[in-house]
Write a protein that holds these residues in place. Structure first.
Motif, PDB file in Angstrom:
ATOM      1  N   LEU A  18      -8.119   4.668   0.208  1.00 41.91           N
ATOM      2  CA  LEU A  18      -9.558   4.624   0.464  1.00 41.91           C
ATOM      3  C   LEU A  18     -10.266   5.876  -0.051  1.00 41.91           C
ATOM      4  CD1 LEU A  18      -9.717   3.042   4.015  1.00 41.91           C
ATOM      5  CD2 LEU A  18     -10.411   2.016   1.851  1.00 41.91           C
ATOM      6  N   ARG A  19      -9.640   7.034   0.134  1.00 42.64           N
ATOM      7  CA  ARG A  19     -10.249   8.271  -0.387  1.00 42.64           C
ATOM      8  C   ARG A  19     -10.359   8.224  -1.909  1.00 42.64           C
ATOM      9  NH1 ARG A  19     -10.820  12.548   3.132  1.00 42.64           N
ATOM     10  NH2 ARG A  19      -9.805  12.277   5.155  1.00 42.64           N
ATOM     11  N   ASP A  20      -9.321   7.716  -2.569  1.00 41.06           N
ATOM     12  CA  ASP A  20      -9.349   7.584  -4.022  1.00 41.06           C
ATOM     13  C   ASP A  20     -10.431   6.605  -4.456  1.00 41.06           C
ATOM     14  OD1 ASP A  20      -8.166   8.081  -6.702  1.00 41.06           O
ATOM     15  OD2 ASP A  20      -7.720   5.933  -6.569  1.00 41.06           O
ATOM     16  N   TYR A  21     -10.541   5.490  -3.764  1.00 38.54           N
ATOM     17  CA  TYR A  21     -11.562   4.486  -4.081  1.00 38.54           C
ATOM     18  C   TYR A  21     -12.963   5.083  -3.967  1.00 38.54           C
ATOM     19  CZ  TYR A  21     -14.486   0.362  -3.746  1.00 38.54           C
ATOM     20  OH  TYR A  21     -15.473  -0.555  -3.946  1.00 38.54           O
ATOM     21  N   LEU A  22     -13.214   5.807  -2.890  1.00 38.83           N
ATOM     22  CA  LEU A  22     -14.533   6.412  -2.705  1.00 38.83           C
ATOM     23  C   LEU A  22     -14.818   7.468  -3.763  1.00 38.83           C
ATOM     24  CD1 LEU A  22     -14.601   6.708   1.175  1.00 38.83           C
ATOM     25  CD2 LEU A  22     -15.868   5.099  -0.255  1.00 38.83           C
ATOM     26  N   ALA A  23     -13.834   8.266  -4.120  1.00 42.68           N
ATOM     27  CA  ALA A  23     -14.026   9.294  -5.148  1.00 42.68           C
ATOM     28  C   ALA A  23     -14.331   8.646  -6.495  1.00 42.68           C
ATOM     29  CB  ALA A  23     -12.787  10.169  -5.251  1.00 42.68           C
ATOM     30  N   GLN A  80      -0.433   4.361   7.569  1.00 46.38           N
ATOM     31  CA  GLN A  80      -1.743   4.949   7.828  1.00 46.38           C
ATOM     32  C   GLN A  80      -2.115   5.941   6.729  1.00 46.38           C
ATOM     33  OE1 GLN A  80      -2.358   6.362  11.770  1.00 46.38           O
ATOM     34  NE2 GLN A  80      -4.158   7.555  11.227  1.00 46.38           N
ATOM     35  N   ASP A  81      -1.158   6.769   6.300  1.00 47.49           N
ATOM     36  CA  ASP A  81      -1.413   7.704   5.212  1.00 47.49           C
ATOM     37  C   ASP A  81      -1.734   6.961   3.919  1.00 47.49           C
ATOM     38  OD1 ASP A  81      -0.928   9.795   6.937  1.00 47.49           O
ATOM     39  OD2 ASP A  81       1.114  10.151   6.215  1.00 47.49           O
ATOM     40  N   ALA A  82      -1.029   5.868   3.675  1.00 46.88           N
ATOM     41  CA  ALA A  82      -1.255   5.091   2.455  1.00 46.88           C
ATOM     42  C   ALA A  82      -2.673   4.545   2.413  1.00 46.88           C
ATOM     43  CB  ALA A  82      -0.240   3.950   2.364  1.00 46.88           C
ATOM     44  N   VAL A  83      -3.120   3.957   3.508  1.00 47.58           N
ATOM     45  CA  VAL A  83      -4.476   3.404   3.549  1.00 47.58           C
ATOM     46  C   VAL A  83      -5.500   4.512   3.373  1.00 47.58           C
ATOM     47  CG1 VAL A  83      -6.165   2.256   5.035  1.00 47.58           C
ATOM     48  CG2 VAL A  83      -3.823   1.408   4.940  1.00 47.58           C
ATOM     49  N   GLU A  84      -5.293   5.638   4.032  1.00 48.45           N
ATOM     50  CA  GLU A  84      -6.236   6.742   3.913  1.00 48.45           C
ATOM     51  C   GLU A  84      -6.314   7.268   2.479  1.00 48.45           C
ATOM     52  OE1 GLU A  84      -7.018  11.199   5.710  1.00 48.45           O
ATOM     53  OE2 GLU A  84      -5.749   9.800   6.826  1.00 48.45           O
ATOM     54  N   LEU A  85      -5.172   7.448   1.835  1.00 50.86           N
ATOM     55  CA  LEU A  85      -5.165   7.943   0.453  1.00 50.86           C
ATOM     56  C   LEU A  85      -5.853   6.981  -0.494  1.00 50.86           C
ATOM     57  CD1 LEU A  85      -1.553   9.397   0.171  1.00 50.86           C
ATOM     58  CD2 LEU A  85      -3.695  10.672   0.083  1.00 50.86           C
ATOM     59  N   LEU A 115       0.823  -1.214   0.000  1.00 49.01           N
ATOM     60  CA  LEU A 115       0.000   0.000   0.000  1.00 49.01           C
ATOM     61  C   LEU A 115       0.852   1.257   0.000  1.00 49.01           C
ATOM     62  CD1 LEU A 115      -2.801  -0.951   2.534  1.00 49.01           C
ATOM     63  CD2 LEU A 115      -3.036  -0.667   0.076  1.00 49.01           C
ATOM     64  N   MET A 116       1.919   1.248   0.802  1.00 52.59           N
ATOM     65  CA  MET A 116       2.792   2.419   0.872  1.00 52.59           C
ATOM     66  C   MET A 116       3.475   2.670  -0.468  1.00 52.59           C
ATOM     67  SD  MET A 116       4.249   1.786   4.761  1.00 52.59           S
ATOM     68  CE  MET A 116       5.892   2.090   4.275  1.00 52.59           C
ATOM     69  N   LEU A 117       3.906   1.617  -1.131  1.00 52.35           N
ATOM     70  CA  LEU A 117       4.541   1.771  -2.442  1.00 52.35           C
ATOM     71  C   LEU A 117       3.532   2.284  -3.470  1.00 52.35           C
ATOM     72  CD1 LEU A 117       6.757  -1.439  -2.566  1.00 52.35           C
ATOM     73  CD2 LEU A 117       7.534   0.926  -2.331  1.00 52.35           C
ATOM     74  N   LEU A 118       2.329   1.735  -3.420  1.00 51.48           N
ATOM     75  CA  LEU A 118       1.288   2.146  -4.362  1.00 51.48           C
ATOM     76  C   LEU A 118       0.904   3.610  -4.169  1.00 51.48           C
ATOM     77  CD1 LEU A 118      -0.689   1.185  -6.561  1.00 51.48           C
ATOM     78  CD2 LEU A 118      -2.257   0.561  -4.736  1.00 51.48           C
ATOM     79  N   ALA A 119       0.794   4.028  -2.914  1.00 47.13           N
ATOM     80  CA  ALA A 119       0.377   5.400  -2.626  1.00 47.13           C
ATOM     81  C   ALA A 119       1.539   6.381  -2.641  1.00 47.13           C
ATOM     82  CB  ALA A 119      -0.311   5.453  -1.258  1.00 47.13           C
ATOM     83  N   GLY A 120       2.768   5.878  -2.580  1.00 50.62           N
ATOM     84  CA  GLY A 120       3.930   6.763  -2.569  1.00 50.62           C
ATOM     85  C   GLY A 120       4.118   7.483  -1.249  1.00 50.62           C
ATOM     86  N   THR A 121       3.783   6.814  -0.150  1.00 52.69           N
ATOM     87  CA  THR A 121       3.932   7.420   1.171  1.00 52.69           C
ATOM     88  C   THR A 121       4.951   6.647   2.007  1.00 52.69           C
ATOM     89  OG1 THR A 121       2.180   6.092   2.168  1.00 52.69           O
ATOM     90  CG2 THR A 121       1.521   8.176   1.167  1.00 52.69           C
TER      91      THR A 121
END
Length: 66
Positions: A33-38, A26-31, A16-22
């Motif tokens: 999930l926010r992208d998924y919801l959008a 915790q930041d990776a999961v939040e990003l 998740l961290m690699l995918l989100a670039g964080t």
């Protein structure tokens, strides 16, 4: 806003961290999930929902008499 704690396997968190670039899981999961919801909201706006079913029905062709 309320906080929720979720346990993840280390390998999954790293992915998740690699995918989100964080650098923080915790930041990776939040990003993500926010992208998924959008994306979900954009998809609903483009395709509609069950209430929009009537617009997909094709009307019967008019019968010409005469």
């Amino acid at each position: 806003m309320a906080k929720v704690t979720v346990s993840l396997e280390a390998d999954f968190a790293i992915e998740l961290m690699l995918l989100a670039g964080t650098k923080n899981p915790q930041d990776a999961v939040e990003l993500i999930l926010r992208d998924y919801l959008a994306r979900s909201r954009r998809t609903e706006a483009r395709t509609g929902d069950a209430a929009d079913e009537s617009r997909l029905v094709t009307p019967d062709p008019a019968v010409q008499e005469g």
